[in-house]
Enzyme design. Sequence first.
Site, short mmCIF file in Angstrom:
data_model
loop_
_atom_site.label_atom_id
_atom_site.label_comp_id
_atom_site.label_asym_id
_atom_site.label_seq_id
_atom_site.Cartn_x
_atom_site.Cartn_y
_atom_site.Cartn_z
N HIS A 23 0.80 -1.23 -0.28
CA HIS A 23 -0.01 -0.04 0.09
C HIS A 23 0.75 1.25 0.04
CE1 HIS A 23 -3.70 -2.05 1.89
NE2 HIS A 23 -3.81 -2.13 0.47
N HIS A 79 -11.76 -9.05 -6.16
CA HIS A 79 -11.49 -7.72 -5.75
C HIS A 79 -10.70 -6.96 -6.91
CE1 HIS A 79 -10.10 -4.76 -3.01
NE2 HIS A 79 -8.87 -5.53 -2.50
N GLU A 81 -8.47 -4.53 -6.23
CA GLU A 81 -7.47 -3.67 -6.00
C GLU A 81 -6.14 -4.33 -6.78
OE1 GLU A 81 -6.49 -3.21 -1.67
OE2 GLU A 81 -5.58 -1.65 -1.73
N ASP A 83 -3.18 -5.13 -6.39
CA ASP A 83 -2.40 -6.57 -6.25
C ASP A 83 -2.99 -7.59 -6.62
OD1 ASP A 83 -4.17 -5.61 -4.12
OD2 ASP A 83 -3.09 -7.06 -2.70
N HIS A 146 -12.41 -6.03 2.15
CA HIS A 146 -12.12 -4.49 2.65
C HIS A 146 -12.54 -3.40 1.72
CE1 HIS A 146 -7.87 -3.32 1.37
NE2 HIS A 146 -8.17 -4.49 0.71
N ASP A 165 -8.81 -11.33 0.33
CA ASP A 165 -8.08 -10.63 1.33
C ASP A 165 -8.17 -11.30 2.68
OD1 ASP A 165 -6.12 -8.82 -0.20
OD2 ASP A 165 -7.93 -7.48 -0.11
N TYR A 193 -1.99 -8.55 10.25
CA TYR A 193 -2.95 -8.24 8.98
C TYR A 193 -4.16 -7.73 9.51
CZ TYR A 193 -4.73 -9.39 4.45
OH TYR A 193 -5.50 -9.35 2.99
N HIS A 226 -3.38 -13.75 -0.41
CA HIS A 226 -2.01 -13.55 0.30
C HIS A 226 -1.73 -14.59 1.23
CE1 HIS A 226 -2.04 -9.35 -1.38
NE2 HIS A 226 -3.22 -8.97 -0.83
FE1 FEO Z 1 -7.18 -5.35 -0.93
FE2 FEO Z 1 -4.92 -7.54 -1.36
O1 FEO Z 1 -5.86 -6.31 -1.90
#
Ligand code: FEO
Length: 464
Positions: A23, A79, A81, A83, A146, A165, A193, A226
Amino acid sequence: MAFTVKNNIRWVGKQDWELREFHGSEYSTHRGSSYNSYLVKEEKIALIDTVWAPYAEEFVANLAKEIDLGAIDYIIANHGEIDHSGALPALMARIPDTPIYCTANGAKSLRGHYHQDWNFRIVKTGDSLDLGNGKQLVFVEMPMLHWPDSMATYLTGDAVLFSNDAFGQHYASSQMFNDLCDPVELQEECIKYYANILTPFSPLVTQKIHEVLALNLPIDMIATSHGIIWRDKPTQIVEQYLKWADNYQENQITLVYDTMWNGTRMMAEAIAEGIRKADRDVVIKLFNLSNTDKNDVLTHVFRSKAILVGSPTVNNVMLPHVAALLEEMTGLRFKNKAAAAFGTHGWSGGAVERITKRLDDAGFRVLNPGITAEWRPTDDALAQGVSFGEAFIEQLGKTGQNTAGDLATCADSGKMRCQTCSWTYDPQQGEATQGVAAGTAWQDVAETFLCPVCFMGKSDFVPA
Ligand code: FEO
């Protein structure tokens, strides 16, 4: 390093051993991370999530060794995002018509990132996609866990939940399964996390988990996006999340401070001595914010039942490391924690008052106006620090805990405002989409109520 997760499920993601910041520089990743992508090869072939953009070409090249890219029938974007979606542009350049299954908010965030009108197929909770061989992908929306676009995907037959996530960790590991990796490292990364990413959404965590558990789906594995895959007692992390989401605290008090000429450090140590005199069982931790990782400190704040925040006064305000931590704690919305401020000053004060105000704004139960010592603390000032620590324990014992019930009672029958988006609940109108009838007082609204705009839970509301 592609490998088989179970039956026809292959991991095709990327281990990022070098990653030390995530991030931007917002989240420290001492143990790297991984971007988990899964290829499910049944009669139909589905790719679930991709990897972060810097590894896009490597990802696509490796994926092409696993499968003819043109044979991929479906892409699932749990998701948006980057990543997890960062390799989509490279992949879609090769297979531009392949449908991408995502939530409505997922299409919005993917369009927002990549400005491409790919072949989006919008799904909602309960929608499914047949892969053949008697297996289906079933989608579960996870708004605000999230991001608004988040969802999980469940593979029937194999009973694998691709949770994105949720339940993940920033943790690069050659082992990749929870029963094979170091349990201490895993636990440290899991709680960090949760504390640093999911804490503000705890009411939603509880609600969503109960919603999923009520479906009575068998869960053989939880394949996160992750870190490691949960295959040994996979629901252990679900149970852990329920504990963390429930006003979590341990018997720990954490003192965090910055210091210029050691005066504030001396006060921190004196207060800690007082706490120890008054309570030999409580775990006490001290951190100098200028030389300690911020995310590790926040993890200790999450674990604590109380914190003390200290700074010398400089130009009538606190030092910037302390201000930054207070800002971040405000956003994380820690619940059920007591606090107080301490510091030192020369010719004028100000820091302790400002810290006290900011702790109150951040939702901490401030137990007293704080303590400040003039110049370099004298023996008398340090003795006062010790007494302050002893008194803090006594005050902590008297104050009890805030609970959702207390908050509901405080709010009683008036209007209630969501702290996240400012949507206001008006008892005169109720909230029809969730079946809350007009005339329903806030205290009678179900604990599972969610803000209809941002999906935050009831405990995020304050009197309007
Ligand atoms: Fe919310 Fe692993 O990205």
